[in-house]
Design an enzyme around this catalytic site. Sequence first.
Site, PDB file in Angstrom:
ATOM      1  N   ASN A 213      50.943  66.498  -0.327  1.00 51.11           N
ATOM      2  CA  ASN A 213      49.579  67.025  -0.283  1.00 51.11           C
ATOM      3  C   ASN A 213      49.580  68.278   0.590  1.00 51.11           C
ATOM      4  OD1 ASN A 213      48.921  66.297   2.604  1.00 51.11           O
ATOM      5  ND2 ASN A 213      49.549  64.314   1.803  1.00 51.11           N
ATOM      6  N   LYS A 292      68.142  65.966 -11.424  1.00 54.21           N
ATOM      7  CA  LYS A 292      66.910  66.627 -11.836  1.00 54.21           C
ATOM      8  C   LYS A 292      66.458  66.098 -13.205  1.00 54.21           C
ATOM      9  CE  LYS A 292      65.062  71.208 -12.637  1.00 54.21           C
ATOM     10  NZ  LYS A 292      65.385  72.517 -13.160  1.00 54.21           N
ATOM     11  N   PHE A 327      41.824  59.367  11.092  1.00 60.72           N
ATOM     12  CA  PHE A 327      41.137  60.470  10.424  1.00 60.72           C
ATOM     13  C   PHE A 327      40.832  60.046   8.993  1.00 60.72           C
ATOM     14  CE2 PHE A 327      40.936  64.571  12.686  1.00 60.72           C
ATOM     15  CZ  PHE A 327      41.380  64.127  13.916  1.00 60.72           C
ATOM     16  N   LYS A 345      40.750  49.059   9.740  1.00 62.89           N
ATOM     17  CA  LYS A 345      41.985  49.372  10.471  1.00 62.89           C
ATOM     18  C   LYS A 345      41.842  49.126  11.983  1.00 62.89           C
ATOM     19  CE  LYS A 345      43.065  52.802   6.890  1.00 62.89           C
ATOM     20  NZ  LYS A 345      44.031  53.781   6.427  1.00 62.89           N
TER      21      LYS A 345
HETATM   22  N1  CTP Z   1      46.988  56.324   6.940  1.00 60.89           N
HETATM   23  C1  CTP Z   1      48.149  55.697   7.338  1.00 60.89           C
HETATM   24  N2  CTP Z   1      49.025  55.234   6.407  1.00 60.89           N
HETATM   25  C2  CTP Z   1      48.769  55.362   5.092  1.00 60.89           C
HETATM   26  C3  CTP Z   1      47.584  55.998   4.675  1.00 60.89           C
HETATM   27  C4  CTP Z   1      46.710  56.483   5.637  1.00 60.89           C
HETATM   28  O1  CTP Z   1      48.383  55.571   8.544  1.00 60.89           O
HETATM   29  N3  CTP Z   1      49.647  54.887   4.207  1.00 60.89           N
HETATM   30  C5  CTP Z   1      46.045  56.801   7.986  1.00 60.89           C
HETATM   31  C6  CTP Z   1      45.875  58.303   8.019  1.00 60.89           C
HETATM   32  O2  CTP Z   1      46.784  58.884   8.935  1.00 60.89           O
HETATM   33  C7  CTP Z   1      44.434  58.448   8.484  1.00 60.89           C
HETATM   34  C8  CTP Z   1      43.739  57.204   7.966  1.00 60.89           C
HETATM   35  O3  CTP Z   1      44.790  56.260   7.680  1.00 60.89           O
HETATM   36  O4  CTP Z   1      44.326  58.412   9.902  1.00 60.89           O
HETATM   37  C9  CTP Z   1      42.914  57.404   6.726  1.00 60.89           C
HETATM   38  O5  CTP Z   1      43.698  58.031   5.728  1.00 60.89           O
HETATM   39  P1  CTP Z   1      43.085  58.370   4.299  1.00 60.89           P
HETATM   40  O6  CTP Z   1      44.151  58.998   3.463  1.00 60.89           O
HETATM   41  O7  CTP Z   1      41.784  59.104   4.468  1.00 60.89           O
HETATM   42  O8  CTP Z   1      42.682  56.934   3.762  1.00 60.89           O
HETATM   43  P2  CTP Z   1      43.434  55.748   3.135  1.00 60.89           P
HETATM   44  O9  CTP Z   1      43.427  54.621   4.120  1.00 60.89           O
HETATM   45  O10 CTP Z   1      44.753  56.141   2.579  1.00 60.89           O
HETATM   46  O11 CTP Z   1      42.426  55.334   1.957  1.00 60.89           O
HETATM   47  P3  CTP Z   1      42.058  56.092   0.589  1.00 60.89           P
HETATM   48  O12 CTP Z   1      43.289  56.923   0.233  1.00 60.89           O
HETATM   49  O13 CTP Z   1      41.782  54.990  -0.353  1.00 60.89           O
HETATM   50  O14 CTP Z   1      40.859  56.958   0.898  1.00 60.89           O
END
Ligand code: CTP
Length: 414
Positions: A213, A292, A327, A345
Amino acid sequence: MWTENLLSGKRLVLGVSGGISAYKSVALLRLLQKAGADVRVIMTKNAQAFVGRVTFEAISGQPVFSEMFGELPDPEIRHISWAKDIDAVIIAPATASIIGKIANGIADDALSTFMMAVTAPRLICPAMNTHMYENRAVQRNLDILEEDGFEILEPGQGELACKTTGPGRLADPEMIVERVVGLLAVKDLAGKRLVVSAGPTRESIDPVRYISNPSSGKMGYAIAWAAALRGGDVILVSGPSILPDPGGVKVRRVVTASEMADAVIDESGTADIVIKTAAVSDYRPVDVAAHKIKKENDTIVMTLEKNMDILAELGRRKRPGQILVGFAAETRDLEKYATEKLVKKSLDMIAANIVGEVDSGFEADTNRLTLFFPDGQEKRLPMMNKFALANIIIDHTIDMIARKSDKAGHQQDF
Ligand code: CTP
């Protein structure tokens, strides 16, 4: 990193002594001013052989102090009056001569006499030929200055103007400004251990492709740097990012979500504060192709499996008194999704923003965050740079630690 406005309202004196790198002090003066400081300049006689005082006078907008006697028909005793009410002094470049004078209490010109009267924090930035820098007398004098409470910013390595290679090059002006910011920062995180995660993660599809991303890491790097400036013992676990390591921070670089999980869980055991800004890949390909993938088919079906939710795991392992901050980047229903994650969480705070706006989100220098708390409170912050946001987030974690330890103390009383 961001130094804009970080020295706002600060009164500084920049001492310039006679070395080739005196020309860099002009850039340093500009940067200090950009950071909001009011800067006056003192030059030695030799410094004026390298850069004219008019340059510093024009940029600082104030007369340069360089002669003890007979400079201007001015009743002010400058070495005393300029030393009063200042927040810090920076000597850059600091030659072997000025280092020797200050270390041994010799006051025979404007700069060395002024230094005798200074009680504010003092930063010395040596710059000279490598052999001169390594000379026992210079090293001995630097040791004396350090013992006397001066901050020394070691010179950089490289090819010097005199064609020798080694230490002796004046530290970069940006680095000097960062050090001044650090020198003046309140050390309210002293004795606290912080783990910050930042950046994206990458999950390989084949040797040349991956799922990731656009996270730049800027928010996490800003938090790590701000926390280190405030005296914290900071570990930054970073996914791939082009940002340089923030000063004073121990950086562990990782690539995949599973490497990030290992590093963050390993470091978080003894942490007082854990802040997870990383944009972690939620899924990884079940099979990574050894070679690849060729475009032989019109469509490809890829099966992905879930990565560990690192933050949720940290929530399960949370020690009493530990602060956990997450976040959330959302494209809609910010409050609903952010508060769900806060609860799920076991977080103490979640900082959420809507992605996809020009000045906020992944790659921007600024962001517009809303902070959500377990007691239902929320705080909507205006658009601001990520360093300012980092400091607000840190302020909240310090408050939360204090409240938790008050509560623990209170419970013991009964
Ligand atoms: N996070 C994490 N591990 C993951 C996914 C997310 O520790 N596998 C943490 C991120 O660092 C962030 C928080 O969880 O602090 C929220 O991440 P976000 O991508 O917004 O949410 P998700 O929990 O992945 O949920 P969704 O993708 O369904 O919105």
